[in-house]
Scaffold this active site. Structure first.
Site, PDB file in Angstrom:
ATOM      1  N   ASP A   1      -0.062   2.161   8.439  1.00 52.39           N
ATOM      2  CA  ASP A   1      -0.534   1.360   9.580  1.00 52.39           C
ATOM      3  C   ASP A   1       0.407   1.422  10.795  1.00 52.39           C
ATOM      4  O   ASP A   1      -0.005   1.082  11.901  1.00 52.39           O
ATOM      5  CB  ASP A   1      -0.678  -0.116   9.172  1.00 52.39           C
TER       6      ASP A   1
ATOM      7  N   ARG B   1      -5.188  -2.034   8.896  1.00 52.53           N
ATOM      8  CA  ARG B   1      -5.130  -3.493   8.687  1.00 52.53           C
ATOM      9  C   ARG B   1      -5.442  -4.222   9.988  1.00 52.53           C
ATOM     10  O   ARG B   1      -6.517  -3.997  10.539  1.00 52.53           O
ATOM     11  CB  ARG B   1      -3.769  -3.896   8.114  1.00 52.53           C
TER      12      ARG B   1
ATOM     13  N   ARG C   1       1.156  -5.276  -5.323  1.00 52.82           N
ATOM     14  CA  ARG C   1       1.324  -6.426  -4.427  1.00 52.82           C
ATOM     15  C   ARG C   1       1.485  -7.623  -5.364  1.00 52.82           C
ATOM     16  O   ARG C   1       0.505  -8.078  -5.944  1.00 52.82           O
ATOM     17  CB  ARG C   1       0.114  -6.580  -3.511  1.00 52.82           C
TER      18      ARG C   1
ATOM     19  N   THR D   1       4.400   2.613   5.787  1.00 49.12           N
ATOM     20  CA  THR D   1       3.007   2.182   5.731  1.00 49.12           C
ATOM     21  C   THR D   1       2.210   3.049   6.691  1.00 49.12           C
ATOM     22  O   THR D   1       2.697   3.367   7.786  1.00 49.12           O
ATOM     23  CB  THR D   1       2.816   0.692   6.100  1.00 49.12           C
TER      24      THR D   1
ATOM     25  N   GLY E   1       0.848  -1.206   0.000  1.00 53.00           N
ATOM     26  CA  GLY E   1       0.000   0.000   0.000  1.00 53.00           C
ATOM     27  C   GLY E   1       0.874   1.244   0.000  1.00 53.00           C
ATOM     28  O   GLY E   1       1.877   1.303   0.718  1.00 53.00           O
TER      29      GLY E   1
ATOM     30  N   ASP F   1       2.609  -0.595  11.598  1.00 57.15           N
ATOM     31  CA  ASP F   1       2.564  -1.926  12.220  1.00 57.15           C
ATOM     32  C   ASP F   1       3.807  -2.778  11.929  1.00 57.15           C
ATOM     33  O   ASP F   1       3.726  -4.010  11.914  1.00 57.15           O
ATOM     34  CB  ASP F   1       1.297  -2.664  11.762  1.00 57.15           C
TER      35      ASP F   1
ATOM     36  N   ASP G   1       5.538  -4.734   6.122  1.00 58.36           N
ATOM     37  CA  ASP G   1       5.921  -6.114   6.422  1.00 58.36           C
ATOM     38  C   ASP G   1       5.947  -7.039   5.204  1.00 58.36           C
ATOM     39  O   ASP G   1       6.847  -7.862   5.067  1.00 58.36           O
ATOM     40  CB  ASP G   1       4.925  -6.705   7.435  1.00 58.36           C
TER      41      ASP G   1
HETATM   42  O1  F6P Z   1      -1.374  -1.381   4.559  1.00 58.52           O
HETATM   43  C1  F6P Z   1      -1.946  -0.180   4.188  1.00 58.52           C
HETATM   44  C2  F6P Z   1      -3.405  -0.334   3.966  1.00 58.52           C
HETATM   45  O2  F6P Z   1      -3.928   0.917   3.567  1.00 58.52           O
HETATM   46  C3  F6P Z   1      -4.198  -0.923   5.132  1.00 58.52           C
HETATM   47  O3  F6P Z   1      -4.482   0.025   6.117  1.00 58.52           O
HETATM   48  C4  F6P Z   1      -5.415  -1.467   4.429  1.00 58.52           C
HETATM   49  O4  F6P Z   1      -5.974  -2.547   5.152  1.00 58.52           O
HETATM   50  C5  F6P Z   1      -4.863  -1.934   3.121  1.00 58.52           C
HETATM   51  O5  F6P Z   1      -3.650  -1.243   2.899  1.00 58.52           O
HETATM   52  C6  F6P Z   1      -5.784  -1.686   1.952  1.00 58.52           C
HETATM   53  O6  F6P Z   1      -5.214  -2.230   0.821  1.00 58.52           O
HETATM   54  P1  F6P Z   1      -5.727  -1.978  -0.664  1.00 58.52           P
HETATM   55  O7  F6P Z   1      -5.095  -0.727  -1.145  1.00 58.52           O
HETATM   56  O8  F6P Z   1      -5.224  -3.152  -1.413  1.00 58.52           O
HETATM   57  O9  F6P Z   1      -7.208  -1.846  -0.602  1.00 58.52           O
END
Ligand code: F6P
Length: 332
Positions: A130, A174, A75, A128, A14, A132, A106
Site C-alpha cells: 500500500d 487499503r 494479523r 506493504t 499483509g 501508506d 502500520d
Molecule cells: O495491506 C495490504 C493489503 O493487501 C491491503 O491492500 C488490503 O486492503 C488488505 O491487505 C487485504 O488484507 P487480507 O489479506 O486480510 O485480505
C-alpha cells in the site's frame, strides 16, 4: 556496552513481495556481526507462541526472488491485548532475544511500539504493497504490486480495445490511493478514483469517458482504489449514466504475489542491513525509512505520528495526460 547476542525477525500483516529479501538481509547481516538470528513464524502471534526457526546463511539462500514470506504472516488479535503482549515478552526472555526486527506496515509497527514500551527493543522495516506508512517515502512491495497490476491492466486493455468496451478495475491500497494513482498513471487510465480526492462522479468519471469518446476513443479504463469505492458500484453507475456495460475486474490478492522487482529486492536488502546495524551499534526502537533516496532511522514514537499525503500534483499530471484538462484543485 555489552554486545548483542541474539535477535528475532518476523513478518506481520499483509505479505509483500520483498519480505523474504528483507529476512535474508537481516539474517546475513546478523551473522556477519556474530549475532544469532531467530526467525519468528506467523508474526506477533508466533512471538506469543514461541513459534520459531533458527536462521542460517544457508536456509535464507535463494530467497531474493521468492514472493510471499517464508516466515508466514498473521494479523494477531491476541497481540492487541496486554495479556498477549506479556506472553510475547516472556518468549523474548526465554529465547534470549535482545531485539526484534518487525517487517510489515502500520499495524505491525503499532504492535512494535507497544512491545518497546514493555522493554523489548524493536526495529521496524516498512513492507506493504500500500506504501501508506507515514514515516517513509517507500515501503517494500509497492513497486512489485504496481507492476503486477500494470501487467494485468495492459492485458485487459488489449481485449477492451478489440471489443470496444469500458473496464473498471479495482486495485488494493487499503485506505490510500498511492497504488491506484501510480498504476492509473502508468496505464493511461481514463479515470482514477482515489480516497484522497473528493469524488464528483459526473465530472471525474462520466465526463472523462464522454471526453474520451469525443476524442475518438472507443475503449475506456477506469481504475478504482479499493478505499475509494467498489468496482461493481462504479460500473453500475457508469451503466446508468452512459448506457454502456463495463466489465469489472478486481485484481485482489494477485497484487501481493510474485517475484519482487529489482527495486524491492535492493531496498529490502539495504533496509535489512541497516536494521541489524542499528542493533549492533546499540540503537533500537526505531523504524528504518527511506527519505529523499537515503535510508534513515526514525525513533518509533516519532515515526508513528508522521503522516504522508498522496501527491495531488501527480493526480493532476494523470488527468492532463488524458485530455490536457485540469479539473483538480491541487489543494483538494
Ligand atoms: O495491506 C495490504 C493489503 O493487501 C491491503 O491492500 C488490503 O486492503 C488488505 O491487505 C487485504 O488484507 P487480507 O489479506 O486480510 O485480505
Amino acid at each position: 556496552m555489552a554486545k548483542i547476542k541474539r535477535i528475532g525477525v518476523l513478518t506481520s500483516g499483509g505479505d509483500a513481495p520483498g519480505m523474504n529479501a528483507a529476512v535474508r538481509a537481516v539474517a546475513r547481516t546478523a551473522l556477519a556481526n556474530d549475532i544469532e538470528c531467530i526467525g519468528i513464524r506467523r508474526g506477533w502471534q508466533g512471538l506469543i507462541n514461541a513459534d520459531f526457526i533458527q536462521l542460517t546463511r544457508e536456509n535464507v539462500g535463494h530467497l531474493l526472488s521468492r514472493g510471499g514470506t517464508i516466515l508466514y504472516t498473521a494479523r494477531s488479535q491476541e497481540f492487541m491485548t496486554d495479556e498477549g503482549r506479556q506472553k510475547a515478552v516472556v518468549t523474548c526472555k526465554m529465547l534470549g532475544l535482545e531485539g526484534i526486527v518487525a517487517i510489515g506496515g502500520d499495524g505491525t509497527f503499532a504492535g512494535a511500539l507497544e512491545l518497546s514500551r514493555l522493554g523489548v527493543s524493536v526495529v521496524g522495516i516498512p513492507a506493504t504493497i500500500d506504501n501508506d506508512v507515514g514515516c517513509t517515502n517507500y515501503t517494500i512491495g509497492f513497486d512489485s504490486a504496481c507492476n503486477t497490476a500494470i501487467e494485468c491492466i495492459d492485458k485487459l486493455r488489449d481485449t477492451m480495445q478489440s471489443h470496444e468496451r469500458c473496464s473498471v478495475v479495482e486495485v488494493m491500497g487499503r485506505n490510500a490511493g498511492f497504488l491506484a494513482l501510480y498504476v492509473g498513471t502508468a496505464v493511461g487510465a481514463t479515470a482514477v478514483l482515489v480516497p484522497e480526492h473528493k469524488l464528483d462522479f459526473e465530472r471525474d468519471v462520466i465526463e472523462r469517458i464522454r471526453a474520451s469518446r469525443l476524442a475518438g476513443y472507443t475503449h475506456f479504463m477506469v481504475v478504482v482504489a479499493e478505499g475509494a469505492g467498489n468496482a461493481f458500484e462504479v460500473g453500475s453507475k457508469i451503466h446508468d449514466a452512459l448506457g454502456i456495460q463495463p466489465t469489472i475486474t478486481v485484481i485482489g490478492h494477485i497484487q501481493r504475489g510474485g517475484a519482487p522487482t529489482g527495486r524491492d529486492r535492493e531496498t529490502a536488502t539495504r533496509m535489512g542491513y541497516h536494521a541489524v546495524e542499528a542493533f549492533a551499534e546499540g540503537r533500537g526502537n526505531c523504524i528504518i525509512a527511506t527519505q529523499e533516496g537515503s535510508i534513515v532511522e526514525i525513533p518509533i514514537e516519532e515515526a508513528m505520528n508522521m503522516k504522508k499525503h498522496l501527491q495531488m500534483d501527480r493526480y493532476q499530471i494523470m488527468e492532463i495526460m488524458q485530455f490536457g484538462s485540469n479539473h483538480v484543485n491541487v489543494n483538494d
